[in-house]
Design a protein around this motif. Structure first.
Motif, mmCIF file in Angstrom:
data_model
loop_
_atom_site.group_PDB
_atom_site.id
_atom_site.type_symbol
_atom_site.label_atom_id
_atom_site.label_comp_id
_atom_site.label_asym_id
_atom_site.label_seq_id
_atom_site.Cartn_x
_atom_site.Cartn_y
_atom_site.Cartn_z
ATOM 1 N N THR A 59 0.886 -1.168 0.000
ATOM 2 C CA THR A 59 0.000 0.000 0.000
ATOM 3 C C THR A 59 0.921 1.214 0.000
ATOM 4 O OG1 THR A 59 -1.788 -1.129 1.142
ATOM 5 C CG2 THR A 59 -1.770 1.266 1.279
ATOM 6 N N VAL A 60 0.881 1.961 -1.084
ATOM 7 C CA VAL A 60 1.841 3.046 -1.282
ATOM 8 C C VAL A 60 1.166 4.387 -1.016
ATOM 9 C CG1 VAL A 60 3.443 4.135 -2.897
ATOM 10 C CG2 VAL A 60 3.074 1.672 -2.993
ATOM 11 N N ILE A 61 1.859 5.225 -0.234
ATOM 12 C CA ILE A 61 1.361 6.561 0.093
ATOM 13 C C ILE A 61 2.396 7.565 -0.415
ATOM 14 C CG2 ILE A 61 0.676 8.143 1.970
ATOM 15 C CD1 ILE A 61 0.894 4.490 2.779
ATOM 16 N N ALA A 62 2.008 8.390 -1.378
ATOM 17 C CA ALA A 62 2.904 9.450 -1.858
ATOM 18 C C ALA A 62 2.264 10.783 -1.496
ATOM 19 C CB ALA A 62 3.098 9.347 -3.365
ATOM 20 N N VAL A 63 3.058 11.685 -0.953
ATOM 21 C CA VAL A 63 2.501 12.970 -0.500
ATOM 22 C C VAL A 63 3.185 14.130 -1.210
ATOM 23 C CG1 VAL A 63 2.044 12.036 1.803
ATOM 24 C CG2 VAL A 63 4.189 13.249 1.405
ATOM 25 N N ASP A 64 2.474 15.260 -1.271
ATOM 26 C CA ASP A 64 3.134 16.540 -1.557
ATOM 27 C C ASP A 64 3.439 17.136 -0.187
ATOM 28 O OD1 ASP A 64 2.588 16.120 -4.214
ATOM 29 O OD2 ASP A 64 1.225 17.818 -4.466
ATOM 30 N N LEU A 65 4.690 17.407 0.096
ATOM 31 C CA LEU A 65 5.058 17.926 1.426
ATOM 32 C C LEU A 65 4.497 19.338 1.627
ATOM 33 C CD1 LEU A 65 8.662 16.485 1.556
ATOM 34 C CD2 LEU A 65 6.737 15.837 3.014
ATOM 35 N N PRO A 66 4.365 19.779 2.878
ATOM 36 C CA PRO A 66 3.788 21.106 3.157
ATOM 37 C C PRO A 66 4.415 22.198 2.292
ATOM 38 C CG PRO A 66 4.070 19.926 5.196
ATOM 39 C CD PRO A 66 4.665 19.048 4.120
ATOM 40 N N GLY A 67 3.543 22.975 1.643
ATOM 41 C CA GLY A 67 4.009 24.078 0.798
ATOM 42 C C GLY A 67 4.387 23.647 -0.599
ATOM 43 N N HIS A 68 4.456 22.332 -0.850
ATOM 44 C CA HIS A 68 4.855 21.840 -2.176
ATOM 45 C C HIS A 68 3.638 21.362 -2.962
ATOM 46 C CE1 HIS A 68 8.831 21.778 -0.340
ATOM 47 N NE2 HIS A 68 9.364 21.536 -1.515
ATOM 48 N N GLY A 69 3.747 21.459 -4.276
ATOM 49 C CA GLY A 69 2.726 20.873 -5.144
ATOM 50 C C GLY A 69 1.336 21.361 -4.789
ATOM 51 N N PHE A 70 0.448 20.419 -4.495
ATOM 52 C CA PHE A 70 -0.957 20.755 -4.266
ATOM 53 C C PHE A 70 -1.344 20.650 -2.790
ATOM 54 C CE2 PHE A 70 -0.324 19.226 -8.569
ATOM 55 C CZ PHE A 70 -0.778 20.322 -9.296
ATOM 56 N N THR A 71 -0.342 20.555 -1.914
ATOM 57 C CA THR A 71 -0.631 20.606 -0.476
ATOM 58 C C THR A 71 -0.631 22.062 -0.043
ATOM 59 O OG1 THR A 71 0.234 18.414 0.056
ATOM 60 C CG2 THR A 71 0.266 20.017 1.830
ATOM 61 N N LYS A 72 -1.716 22.490 0.549
ATOM 62 C CA LYS A 72 -1.830 23.889 0.980
ATOM 63 C C LYS A 72 -1.489 23.989 2.460
ATOM 64 C CE LYS A 72 -3.486 25.959 -2.757
ATOM 65 N NZ LYS A 72 -2.291 25.753 -3.555
ATOM 66 N N ASN A 73 -0.608 24.921 2.780
ATOM 67 C CA ASN A 73 -0.206 25.127 4.168
ATOM 68 C C ASN A 73 -0.726 26.485 4.630
ATOM 69 O OD1 ASN A 73 1.022 25.294 6.610
ATOM 70 N ND2 ASN A 73 3.126 25.413 5.841
ATOM 71 N N LEU A 74 -1.724 26.470 5.520
ATOM 72 C CA LEU A 74 -2.305 27.745 5.975
ATOM 73 C C LEU A 74 -1.660 28.220 7.288
ATOM 74 C CD1 LEU A 74 -6.093 27.081 5.219
ATOM 75 C CD2 LEU A 74 -4.357 28.090 3.738
ATOM 76 N N GLY A 75 -0.749 27.398 7.821
ATOM 77 C CA GLY A 75 -0.145 27.740 9.118
ATOM 78 C C GLY A 75 1.282 28.226 8.974
ATOM 79 N N ASN A 76 2.141 27.773 9.892
ATOM 80 C CA ASN A 76 3.552 28.139 9.919
ATOM 81 C C ASN A 76 4.237 27.687 8.629
ATOM 82 O OD1 ASN A 76 6.245 28.491 10.457
ATOM 83 N ND2 ASN A 76 6.363 26.967 12.079
ATOM 84 N N LYS A 77 4.826 28.646 7.904
ATOM 85 C CA LYS A 77 5.408 28.304 6.605
ATOM 86 C C LYS A 77 6.813 27.694 6.718
ATOM 87 C CE LYS A 77 2.165 29.935 3.737
ATOM 88 N NZ LYS A 77 0.942 29.719 4.506
ATOM 89 N N THR A 78 7.593 28.150 7.691
ATOM 90 C CA THR A 78 8.963 27.631 7.796
ATOM 91 C C THR A 78 9.000 26.525 8.830
ATOM 92 O OG1 THR A 78 9.663 29.876 7.370
ATOM 93 C CG2 THR A 78 11.388 28.341 7.976
ATOM 94 N N LEU A 79 8.995 25.286 8.351
ATOM 95 C CA LEU A 79 8.973 24.140 9.258
ATOM 96 C C LEU A 79 10.354 23.493 9.290
ATOM 97 C CD1 LEU A 79 5.608 22.632 7.944
ATOM 98 C CD2 LEU A 79 5.926 23.709 10.161
ATOM 99 N N SER A 80 10.830 23.215 10.498
ATOM 100 C CA SER A 80 12.108 22.495 10.617
ATOM 101 C C SER A 80 11.875 21.033 10.229
ATOM 102 C CB SER A 80 12.596 22.560 12.061
ATOM 103 O OG SER A 80 11.716 21.799 12.885
ATOM 104 N N LEU A 81 12.965 20.281 10.076
ATOM 105 C CA LEU A 81 12.841 18.853 9.762
ATOM 106 C C LEU A 81 12.005 18.134 10.811
ATOM 107 C CD1 LEU A 81 16.338 17.595 8.539
ATOM 108 C CD2 LEU A 81 14.182 17.475 7.283
ATOM 109 N N ASP A 82 12.259 18.439 12.088
ATOM 110 C CA ASP A 82 11.511 17.777 13.161
ATOM 111 C C ASP A 82 10.024 18.127 13.106
ATOM 112 O OD1 ASP A 82 13.590 16.370 14.154
ATOM 113 O OD2 ASP A 82 14.022 17.698 15.848
#
Length: 294
Positions: free
Chosen positions: A62-85
């Motif tokens: 079962t494969v899950i592929a994501v657009d990470l926050p701020g990338h592609g079609f994932t919308k980020n309405l919160g904190n834009k600069t996220l650390s790796l953690d």
């Protein structure tokens, strides 16, 4: 299928949107196996990067592929600069929202591989992590040339990224950026990156992903990773030089496996069949080992 995704976007039939807090995730899920495999793209990319690799792997997992926050079609309405953690935490929240208990394996490209390691340190560790050209050394000249000038606060303002995203597709800059990977992509594959970079959010997300990655801090903890580690690295990578990368991998990880092949930074897009063979071989080896030890 999600409305805002182009009809011809790779694997769009498997696209869904999931809201978790401030994030509206674009996620592609396919397959019926009890074994869950997460695919993480690199900086400036999106789930499209996996193309046929996604479809083929979903015959076995079962494969899950994501657009990470701020990338592609994932919308980020919160904190834009996220650390790796922080990004790793968003993945944990997404996994729970998808009602998945555990990612058995993670395949990450470039900064996606770095994120996979960060995720493993904060969760039940996957059995297997496969890193394709992992960005584990400070980024080379292309970064200073293309990206660093944009990373100061004035520049990451939404006004500036809006102007830049409008400008980029009309200049040769995206082609130059893709050329600098030393991978040869078809015009169709290049066009997908041009589509992505027309979005100011995508541009902002890409810059924030680079700015938020504290590699030395991550590497200082990587000896705690007990997942089986396979790193597939390419000789001609224009972004991540192979020699210093292999030195870091040998120094900071326990018993990593390094596979060196020919190709550029985006070799998995350039030769999907070859990349798939290496990924499947690493995954099935891990399963055989697992069965053997049980």
């Amino acid at each position: 299928m999600m409305k805002r995704i182009p009809k011809d976007w790779p694997n769009s039939a498997f696209s869904q949107e999931i809201q978790v807090g401030d994030l509206f995730w674009h996620v592609q899920v396919s397959g019926t196996s009890p074994s869950h495999l997460l695919l993480l793209h690199g900086t400036g990319s999106s789930a499209h990067t996996w193309g046929a690799i996604f479809t083929e792997l979903s015959k076995h997992y079962t494969v899950i592929a994501v657009d990470l926050p701020g990338h592609g079609f994932t919308k980020n309405l919160g904190n834009k600069t996220l650390s790796l953690d922080q990004l790793a935490d968003t993945l944990t929240d997404l996994r729970k929202a998808l009602k998945i208990d555990y990612f058995d394996s993670i395949v990450g490209h470039s900064a996606g591989a770095t994120l996979a390691l960060s995720y493993a340190l904060k969760n039940k560790q996957p059995k297997m992590i496969i890193g394709l050209n992992p960005s584990l050394i400070s980024l080379p000249n292309f970064y200073n040339k293309f990206v660093a000038p944009f990373l100061n606060p004035i520049v990451t303002s939404s006004f500036f990224t809006a102007v830049l995203s409008d400008l980029l597709p009309r200049t040769n800059m995206i082609n130059s950026l893709l050329d600098s990977t030393k991978s040869v992509l078809t015009p169709e594959k290049r066009d997908r990156y041009k589509t992505l970079f027309k979005s100011a959010d995508h541009l902002n997300g890409s810059m924030s992903f680079m700015a938020g990655a504290d590699i030395p801090s991550l590497l200082s903890r990587c000896k705690k990773i007990s997942s089986r580690l396979t790193f597939i690295v390419t000789e001609d990578d224009g972004w991540i030089p192979i020699k210093p990368l292999c030195e870091v991998i040998r120094k900071d990880f326990v018993n990593p496996r390094i596979i060196e092949i020919k190709g550029g930074h985006l070799f998995h897009e350039e030769s999907e069949k070859l990349a798939l063979e290496f990924i499947m071989s690493a995954l099935t080896e891990e399963e055989a080992k697992h069965v053997h030890t049980n």
